[in-house]
Design a protein around this motif. Structure first.
Motif, PDB file in Angstrom:
ATOM      1  N   UNK A  58     -21.875 -35.270  -1.596  1.00 21.36           N
ATOM      2  CA  UNK A  58     -21.443 -34.767  -2.626  1.00 21.36           C
ATOM      3  C   UNK A  58     -21.602 -35.101  -3.807  1.00 21.36           C
ATOM      4  N   UNK A  59     -22.566 -35.478  -4.118  1.00 23.39           N
ATOM      5  CA  UNK A  59     -23.090 -35.802  -5.686  1.00 23.39           C
ATOM      6  C   UNK A  59     -22.060 -37.078  -6.467  1.00 23.39           C
ATOM      7  N   UNK A  75     -11.989 -32.529  11.175  1.00 22.35           N
ATOM      8  CA  UNK A  75     -11.963 -33.439  10.117  1.00 22.35           C
ATOM      9  C   UNK A  75     -12.997 -32.820   9.102  1.00 22.35           C
ATOM     10  N   UNK A  76     -13.185 -31.395   9.326  1.00 22.02           N
ATOM     11  CA  UNK A  76     -13.393 -30.274   8.348  1.00 22.02           C
ATOM     12  C   UNK A  76     -14.938 -31.184   8.239  1.00 22.02           C
ATOM     13  N   UNK A  77     -16.319 -31.802   8.778  1.00 26.34           N
ATOM     14  CA  UNK A  77     -16.807 -32.448   7.892  1.00 26.34           C
ATOM     15  C   UNK A  77     -17.889 -31.809   7.235  1.00 26.34           C
ATOM     16  N   UNK A  78     -18.660 -32.610   6.235  1.00 25.46           N
ATOM     17  CA  UNK A  78     -19.524 -31.993   5.456  1.00 25.46           C
ATOM     18  C   UNK A  78     -20.958 -32.231   6.607  1.00 25.46           C
ATOM     19  N   UNK A  91     -30.560 -34.418   2.160  1.00 24.88           N
ATOM     20  CA  UNK A  91     -29.990 -32.894   2.755  1.00 24.88           C
ATOM     21  C   UNK A  91     -29.463 -32.351   2.368  1.00 24.88           C
ATOM     22  N   UNK A  92     -29.673 -31.075   1.935  1.00 22.32           N
ATOM     23  CA  UNK A  92     -29.251 -29.908   1.410  1.00 22.32           C
ATOM     24  C   UNK A  92     -28.145 -30.051   2.001  1.00 22.32           C
ATOM     25  N   UNK A  93     -27.063 -28.937   1.904  1.00 22.99           N
ATOM     26  CA  UNK A  93     -25.628 -28.485   2.201  1.00 22.99           C
ATOM     27  C   UNK A  93     -26.740 -27.142   3.419  1.00 22.99           C
TER      28      UNK A  93
END
Ligand SMILES: Nc1ncnc2c1ncn2[C@@H]1O[C@H](COP(=O)(O)OP(=O)(O)O)[C@@H](O)[C@H]1O
Ligand SMILES: [Mg+2]
Length: 260
Positions: A68-69, A164-167, A31-33
């Motif tokens: 995230x890599x 939590x500022x999730x990615x 899943x891309x950003x």
């Protein structure tokens, strides 16, 4: 943002561990950003197990996970700790999501205090701002779960995840317990937040129409495997796999039945 390859999980139980459930088998996706992958499939096909594997809430038997890599496959609890806030799960049951004896405010700031990301004052300020973002009035901050509606609880749960500022946000049937009109509002809130923050979503749902509307790509799961993965449009309009065809046909015939 997130990539998994060959994820598998078998549950063992029963007499001498002889009963085996191959809940997830050889699952791969990325899943891309800022994008959404929809995950559809009938009850028991392994969707929730897959979401728990992806979030590393349960260990996989095989497979790899990149976030995230970073290859986080072999990360220990201590190594995962700083990443935990960035991986958030929102699930189906609004009643079970919040502690019955905690006010909305207490629930909202609990993870911030737990992760020592803010003190009470800063947390309260952030909570109020996020409530506004999810379309709620700060009037409800001092209410208990039984004093607000299911739709409001689900928005508070979303706001709490946002503290939590999730990615990555894994949404496991996020609206299936809500009325149809409230469902649409909650999904709109999520979409807006995704646009503002570039969060990646894994959206699990029975509702193929909802998944098509909110996901660029859809994965179809059947008996622990992903049998088809492609653009949501293609999956709905020109399904290739026999199981997907059946699922789409059933959904067209009984959209609400399939939505249970
Ligand atoms: N903790 C567990 N122990 C044993 N079996 C489990 C466990 N969790 C799920 N399962 C089994 O794994 C399969 C997939 O379940 P689940 O991932 O919850 O499916 P879904 O979310 O698609 O309904 C089911 O057969 C279920 O009974
Ligand atoms: Mg489930």
């Amino acid at each position: 943002m997130i990539r998994v390859e060959g994820l598998s999980k078998t549950f063992r139980g029963g007499w001498l561990n002889r009963s085996r459930t191959e809940a997830v088998q050889d699952v791969s996706f990325a899943i891309p950003e800022g994008r959404t992958l929809g995950l559809v499939g009938e009850s028991g096909c392994g969707k929730s197990t897959l979401s728990r594997l992806v979030l590393k809430l349960i260990p996989a038997d095989a497979g790899k996970i990149w976030f995230g890599g970073q290859d986080i496959t072999a990360y220990t609890t201590a190594q995962l700790r700083p990443l935990r806030p960035q991986l958030q799960l929102i699930f189906q049951h609004p009643d079970a999501a919040l502690h019955p004896r905690m006010t909305m405010l207490q629930s909202l700031i609990e993870p911030l205090l737990l992760h020592r990301l803010a003190d009470k004052e800063a947390g309260t300020e952030l909570a109020a701002a996020l409530l506004e973002q999810v379309g709620l009035s700060t009037d409800i901050l001092h209410r208990y779960p039984h004093q607000v509606s299911g739709g409001q609880i689900q928005r508070v749960v979303i706001a709490r995840a946002l503290t939590m500022n999730p990615k990555l946000l894994v949404l496991d049937e996020p609206t299936s317990m809500l009325d149809v009109s409230v469902q649409a509002q909650v999904m709109e809130v999520l979409k807006q937040i995704q646009r503002q923050r570039g969060i990646s979503f894994l959206l699990i749902s029975h509702d193929m129409e909802l998944v098509r509307h909110f996901s660029q790509q859809t994965a179809v799961m059947h008996q622990g495997r992903i049998v088809e993965l492609g653009s949501s449009e293609a999956i709905m309009e020109a399904p290739k796999h026999a199981y997907t065809k059946r699922l789409v046909r059933a959904f067209r015939a009984y959209p609400l039945e399939a939505n249970k």
